[in-house]
Scaffold this active site. Structure first.
Site, PDB file in Angstrom:
ATOM      1  N   ARG A 108       0.748  -1.167   0.029  1.00 25.05           N
ATOM      2  CA  ARG A 108       0.050   0.073   0.028  1.00 25.05           C
ATOM      3  C   ARG A 108       0.926   1.002  -0.079  1.00 25.05           C
ATOM      4  NH1 ARG A 108      -5.382   1.367   3.773  1.00 25.05           N
ATOM      5  NH2 ARG A 108      -6.027   0.046   2.126  1.00 25.05           N
ATOM      6  N   HIS A 135      -7.530   0.556  -6.238  1.00 22.71           N
ATOM      7  CA  HIS A 135      -7.646  -0.290  -5.227  1.00 22.71           C
ATOM      8  C   HIS A 135      -8.259  -1.712  -5.627  1.00 22.71           C
ATOM      9  CE1 HIS A 135      -7.646  -1.829  -1.174  1.00 22.71           C
ATOM     10  NE2 HIS A 135      -8.560  -1.014  -0.638  1.00 22.71           N
ATOM     11  N   GLN A 138      -9.882  -4.490  -3.173  1.00 21.01           N
ATOM     12  CA  GLN A 138     -11.179  -3.882  -2.627  1.00 21.01           C
ATOM     13  C   GLN A 138     -12.403  -4.474  -3.642  1.00 21.01           C
ATOM     14  OE1 GLN A 138     -12.055  -2.017   0.277  1.00 21.01           O
ATOM     15  NE2 GLN A 138     -14.024  -2.810  -0.418  1.00 21.01           N
ATOM     16  N   ASP A 231     -17.886   6.232  -1.217  1.00 26.19           N
ATOM     17  CA  ASP A 231     -16.604   6.502  -0.320  1.00 26.19           C
ATOM     18  C   ASP A 231     -16.098   7.605   0.184  1.00 26.19           C
ATOM     19  OD1 ASP A 231     -13.969   5.544   0.517  1.00 26.19           O
ATOM     20  OD2 ASP A 231     -12.849   5.500  -1.398  1.00 26.19           O
ATOM     21  N   CYS A 270     -16.649   1.004   0.908  1.00 24.61           N
ATOM     22  CA  CYS A 270     -15.348   0.149   1.160  1.00 24.61           C
ATOM     23  C   CYS A 270     -14.876   0.442   2.436  1.00 24.61           C
ATOM     24  CB  CYS A 270     -14.175   0.471   0.171  1.00 24.61           C
ATOM     25  SG  CYS A 270     -14.003   2.251   0.546  1.00 24.61           S
ATOM     26  N   ARG A 298     -13.334  -9.496   2.187  1.00 24.53           N
ATOM     27  CA  ARG A 298     -12.215  -8.956   2.074  1.00 24.53           C
ATOM     28  C   ARG A 298     -11.228 -10.219   2.194  1.00 24.53           C
ATOM     29  NH1 ARG A 298     -10.177  -3.810   1.789  1.00 24.53           N
ATOM     30  NH2 ARG A 298      -8.410  -4.842   0.689  1.00 24.53           N
TER      31      ARG A 298
HETATM   32  N1   CP Z   1     -11.424  -0.636   2.576  1.00 20.72           N
HETATM   33  C1   CP Z   1     -10.026  -0.768   3.033  1.00 20.72           C
HETATM   34  O1   CP Z   1      -9.096  -0.877   2.384  1.00 20.72           O
HETATM   35  O2   CP Z   1      -9.669  -0.556   4.485  1.00 20.72           O
HETATM   36  P1   CP Z   1      -8.528  -0.208   5.070  1.00 20.72           P
HETATM   37  O3   CP Z   1      -8.034   1.112   4.740  1.00 20.72           O
HETATM   38  O4   CP Z   1      -8.953  -0.377   6.635  1.00 20.72           O
HETATM   39  O5   CP Z   1      -7.522  -1.245   4.684  1.00 20.72           O
HETATM   40  N1  NVA Z   2     -10.297   6.331  -1.065  1.00 19.14           N
HETATM   41  C1  NVA Z   2      -9.970   5.853   0.367  1.00 19.14           C
HETATM   42  C2  NVA Z   2     -10.120   4.385   0.372  1.00 19.14           C
HETATM   43  C3  NVA Z   2      -9.811   3.933   1.704  1.00 19.14           C
HETATM   44  C4  NVA Z   2      -9.760   2.216   1.905  1.00 19.14           C
HETATM   45  C5  NVA Z   2      -8.502   6.299   0.612  1.00 19.14           C
HETATM   46  O1  NVA Z   2      -7.734   6.242  -0.364  1.00 19.14           O
HETATM   47  O2  NVA Z   2      -8.161   6.596   1.723  1.00 19.14           O
END
Ligand code: CP
Ligand code: NVA
Length: 311
Positions: A108, A135, A138, A231, A270, A298
């Protein structure tokens, strides 16, 4: 299953609709077997999988960790800033070294370019655990959840309400275009989707029976929807833009008056949610919300991804 072993999982553009569908079905099968008592399916016995995180995470970090364990692999959590990366060792050198120890790297990152660089220097497959651009992990759980609830993906209508520049939306839009899903995206002009991914998705959808449409009115977008998805308005790394985004997006909240225009729609997010911003408590806690099943999926989706891509 197609042989994807050793390939990177960075962007859904790199995979066919059939491959995406196979992954979704594998995730559902892992879930079914888990509930029928097969909690461990050691198909990755002896492997080690790095979980490299530059940003916070609850769901992604824990579901990949537990998924690796349930597949018999050893997960190794790697905090970006606690590695020598945090002191300036290059991504390329880090990738060369990590891939001498690990059979896969789940990462990430803030910048998608860093993920691509990591993948280009790593001999082990790299799996996108979220970047500023996308993502995909997800979305595999999201598609599983829709399939579970509606029994199909082709022909489903998803309304996405809110920030059109969102990373989750980018991946959802690409997946939808490959699977014949109709997506109506409502976002203010200032935050319309990434042009290159939107053009790609619109043209891909022409060949699959899907439709990808961007409009400004959330009420128009949710009419006839099977799924209403949103989101956060301010993604990780966008904190400097928070005030402006919240003010421009304030009419894009998913609340009871908006979803009253979509009487059969289920609600997805998400997570994490910013309650009172993009969604109200009554919607996310309401009878039509499927966000907890979505979060649970997930775990099983990650098992499908790891078992397919890790050699
Ligand atoms: N939806 C998701 O990726 O959540 P986190 O940021 O908690 O991993
Ligand atoms: N769009 C959000 C998703 C988190 C899972 C972010 O990038 O913070």
């Amino acid at each position: 299953m197609y042989d994807l072993k050793g390939r990177d999982f960075l962007c859904l553009k790199d995979f066919s609709g059939e491959e995406i569908l196979q992954l979704v079905k594998m995730g559902l099968e892992f879930k079914r077997r888990y509930y029928s008592g097969e909690r461990k399916l050691p198909v990755l016995e002896g492997r080690s999988i790095g979980l490299l995180f530059q940003k916070p995470s609850t769901r992604t970090r824990i579901s990949f960790d537990v998924a690796a364990y349930q597949l018999g692999a050893h997960p190794v959590y790697l905090s970006w800033k606690e590695l020598q990366l945090g002191r300036g060792e290059t991504i390329a050198d880090t990738a060369r070294v990590l891939s001498r120890y690990l059979d896969g790297i789940v990462a990430r990152v803030y910048s998608h370019k860093d993920l691509e660089e990591l993948a280009s220097y790593s001999d082990a497959p790299v799996i996108n655990a979220l970047s500023d651009l996308s993502h995909p992990a997800q979305i595999m759980a999201d598609l599983m959840t829709i399939y579970e609830k509606l029994g199909r993906l082709k022909g489903v209508k998803i309304a996405f309400i809110g920030d059109g520049t969102d990373n989750v939306l980018n991946s959802l839009m690409v997946a939808a275009s490959k699977l014949g899903i109709t997506m109506s995206i409502a976002s203010p002009r200032e935050f319309h989707p990434n042009r290159e991914l939107l053009e790609y998705s619109v043209s891909t959808a022409e060949g699959t029976g899907g439709v990808i449409d961007v409009i400004e009115d959330p009420v128009d977008a949710v009419r006839g929807a099977d799924i209403v998805y949103t989101d956060v308005w301010v993604s990780m790394g966008q904190e400097d833009e928070a005030e402006r985004k919240k003010s421009v997006l304030k009419n894009y909240q998913v609340n009871s008056s908006l979803i009253a225009h979509a009487p059969r729609a289920l609600f997805m997010h998400c997570l994490p949610a910013h309650r009172g911003e993009e969604v109200t408590d009554d919607v996310i806690d309401g009878l039509r919300s499927i966000v907890w099943d979505q979060a649970e999926n997930r775990l099983h989706a990650q098992k499908a991804i790891l078992s397919v891509f890790i050699k």
